[in-house]
Design a protein around this motif. Sequence first.
Motif, PDB file in Angstrom:
ATOM      1  N   TYR A   5       0.845  -1.204   0.000  1.00  0.00           N
ATOM      2  CA  TYR A   5       0.000   0.000   0.000  1.00  0.00           C
ATOM      3  C   TYR A   5       0.876   1.248   0.000  1.00  0.00           C
ATOM      4  O   TYR A   5       0.612   2.220  -0.720  1.00  0.00           O
ATOM      5  CB  TYR A   5      -0.916  -0.002   1.224  1.00  0.00           C
ATOM      6  CG  TYR A   5      -1.721   1.273   1.383  1.00  0.00           C
ATOM      7  CD1 TYR A   5      -2.905   1.461   0.677  1.00  0.00           C
ATOM      8  CD2 TYR A   5      -1.282   2.286   2.231  1.00  0.00           C
ATOM      9  CE1 TYR A   5      -3.635   2.626   0.809  1.00  0.00           C
ATOM     10  CE2 TYR A   5      -2.005   3.461   2.367  1.00  0.00           C
ATOM     11  CZ  TYR A   5      -3.179   3.622   1.660  1.00  0.00           C
ATOM     12  OH  TYR A   5      -3.892   4.796   1.798  1.00  0.00           O
ATOM     13  N   ARG A 148      -3.410 -10.322  -1.688  1.00  0.00           N
ATOM     14  CA  ARG A 148      -3.295  -9.170  -0.797  1.00  0.00           C
ATOM     15  C   ARG A 148      -2.228  -8.161  -1.208  1.00  0.00           C
ATOM     16  O   ARG A 148      -2.456  -6.954  -1.110  1.00  0.00           O
ATOM     17  CB  ARG A 148      -3.055  -9.651   0.635  1.00  0.00           C
ATOM     18  CG  ARG A 148      -4.320 -10.149   1.318  1.00  0.00           C
ATOM     19  CD  ARG A 148      -4.050 -10.656   2.709  1.00  0.00           C
ATOM     20  NE  ARG A 148      -3.178 -11.840   2.698  1.00  0.00           N
ATOM     21  CZ  ARG A 148      -2.893 -12.538   3.783  1.00  0.00           C
ATOM     22  NH1 ARG A 148      -3.366 -12.180   4.960  1.00  0.00           N
ATOM     23  NH2 ARG A 148      -2.108 -13.610   3.709  1.00  0.00           N
ATOM     24  N   VAL A 151      -3.737  -6.122  -3.920  1.00  0.00           N
ATOM     25  CA  VAL A 151      -4.820  -5.308  -3.369  1.00  0.00           C
ATOM     26  C   VAL A 151      -4.240  -4.092  -2.653  1.00  0.00           C
ATOM     27  O   VAL A 151      -4.742  -2.964  -2.775  1.00  0.00           O
ATOM     28  CB  VAL A 151      -5.701  -6.135  -2.404  1.00  0.00           C
ATOM     29  CG1 VAL A 151      -6.685  -5.234  -1.662  1.00  0.00           C
ATOM     30  CG2 VAL A 151      -6.454  -7.215  -3.171  1.00  0.00           C
ATOM     31  N   GLY A 152      -3.155  -4.321  -1.905  1.00  0.00           N
ATOM     32  CA  GLY A 152      -2.509  -3.219  -1.212  1.00  0.00           C
ATOM     33  C   GLY A 152      -2.004  -2.162  -2.174  1.00  0.00           C
ATOM     34  O   GLY A 152      -2.184  -0.953  -1.957  1.00  0.00           O
ATOM     35  N   ALA A 154      -3.100  -1.594  -5.246  1.00  0.00           N
ATOM     36  CA  ALA A 154      -4.252  -0.950  -5.873  1.00  0.00           C
ATOM     37  C   ALA A 154      -4.876   0.094  -4.950  1.00  0.00           C
ATOM     38  O   ALA A 154      -5.236   1.189  -5.386  1.00  0.00           O
ATOM     39  CB  ALA A 154      -5.289  -2.002  -6.270  1.00  0.00           C
ATOM     40  N   LEU A 155      -5.003  -0.235  -3.666  1.00  0.00           N
ATOM     41  CA  LEU A 155      -5.554   0.722  -2.719  1.00  0.00           C
ATOM     42  C   LEU A 155      -4.650   1.944  -2.570  1.00  0.00           C
ATOM     43  O   LEU A 155      -5.125   3.083  -2.459  1.00  0.00           O
ATOM     44  CB  LEU A 155      -5.759   0.052  -1.351  1.00  0.00           C
ATOM     45  CG  LEU A 155      -6.874  -0.992  -1.277  1.00  0.00           C
ATOM     46  CD1 LEU A 155      -6.890  -1.660   0.100  1.00  0.00           C
ATOM     47  CD2 LEU A 155      -8.233  -0.342  -1.552  1.00  0.00           C
ATOM     48  N   ALA A 158      -5.112   4.065  -5.661  1.00  0.00           N
ATOM     49  CA  ALA A 158      -6.413   4.738  -5.623  1.00  0.00           C
ATOM     50  C   ALA A 158      -6.377   5.920  -4.654  1.00  0.00           C
ATOM     51  O   ALA A 158      -6.912   6.999  -4.945  1.00  0.00           O
ATOM     52  CB  ALA A 158      -7.501   3.747  -5.211  1.00  0.00           C
ATOM     53  N   THR A 159      -5.749   5.731  -3.496  1.00  0.00           N
ATOM     54  CA  THR A 159      -5.611   6.828  -2.536  1.00  0.00           C
ATOM     55  C   THR A 159      -4.807   7.964  -3.132  1.00  0.00           C
ATOM     56  O   THR A 159      -5.132   9.146  -2.962  1.00  0.00           O
ATOM     57  CB  THR A 159      -4.928   6.328  -1.247  1.00  0.00           C
ATOM     58  OG1 THR A 159      -5.669   5.242  -0.701  1.00  0.00           O
ATOM     59  CG2 THR A 159      -4.847   7.449  -0.212  1.00  0.00           C
TER      60      THR A 159
END
Length: 291
Positions: A5, A148, A151-152, A154-155, A158-159
């Motif tokens: 992330y 995961r 996903v991290g 991608a998040l 996006a942030t």
Amino acid sequence: MFGNYLIGLREGLEASLVVCILIAYLVKTDRKDALKPIWMGIGVAIALALGFGCALEFGSQELTFEAQEALGGSLSIVAVGLVTWMVFWMRRTARHLKSELHGKLDAALAMGTGALVATAFLAVGREGLETALFVWASVHAASDGTPRPLVGVALGLATAVFLGWLFYRGALKINLAKFFTWTGGMLVVVAAGVLAYGVHDLQEADWIPGLRNLAFDISGTIPPDSWYGTLLKGVLNFQPDPTVLQVTVWALYLVPTLAIFLAPVGFASGKGKVKVPDEQGSRGSQPTKAS
């Protein structure tokens, strides 16, 4: 997941800032006709980064185990080198990022459409290629069989896009010098884990000796498949049974790099704040054009 992330957030925010500064400058100077080439350059840069990531992922699957480990280890070390250079470069230039981009854009406007496409492509493409390489290396190091890590990332991206949009709308101010210092410090810690895992890959590929020479083995205390073992691996690329060389390389990279990176460099309070003008412009100081 947090480490990935952070990668997505940090790298994505750099690219988002570049995009919103370029576009806000064109809007403010009434050069909306130049927006299309800018978006073309950005689109090509994103496509190149995605293509590079796919080539790394799918290309490596055709290799033997030893070749996969050798490729993964080598690219992990290259990725750590690039990220280390990037965090030092961004900390040094965060205060001047806006004026630097304005100068490059002024020169491109004078040269024509092709120069505008190239300016946007180079400004965003470098971040995209660095992100693709480091994300691939980090996901390869995590290798926990779950989505995961992705996903991290991608998040985080996006942030970063959301924060970039807030910058553009003038709804958010942040001290970029402090932001990039703290996130850069955390990224150095993540990079140290990726570097250690890259060394382990090269040992498994039989490029470097010492695979059986363990520094310690606490697998019984911190099982790799436990929730806290998974958490430590996801955040720090922690390995409960590292080799002596892994621990040595990890320490030799992390301690001096973090000490140098966090050493005072004279950032004055508030000098790192950037406020991107909105579409209506502002009554503050006009953008400085390159002479």
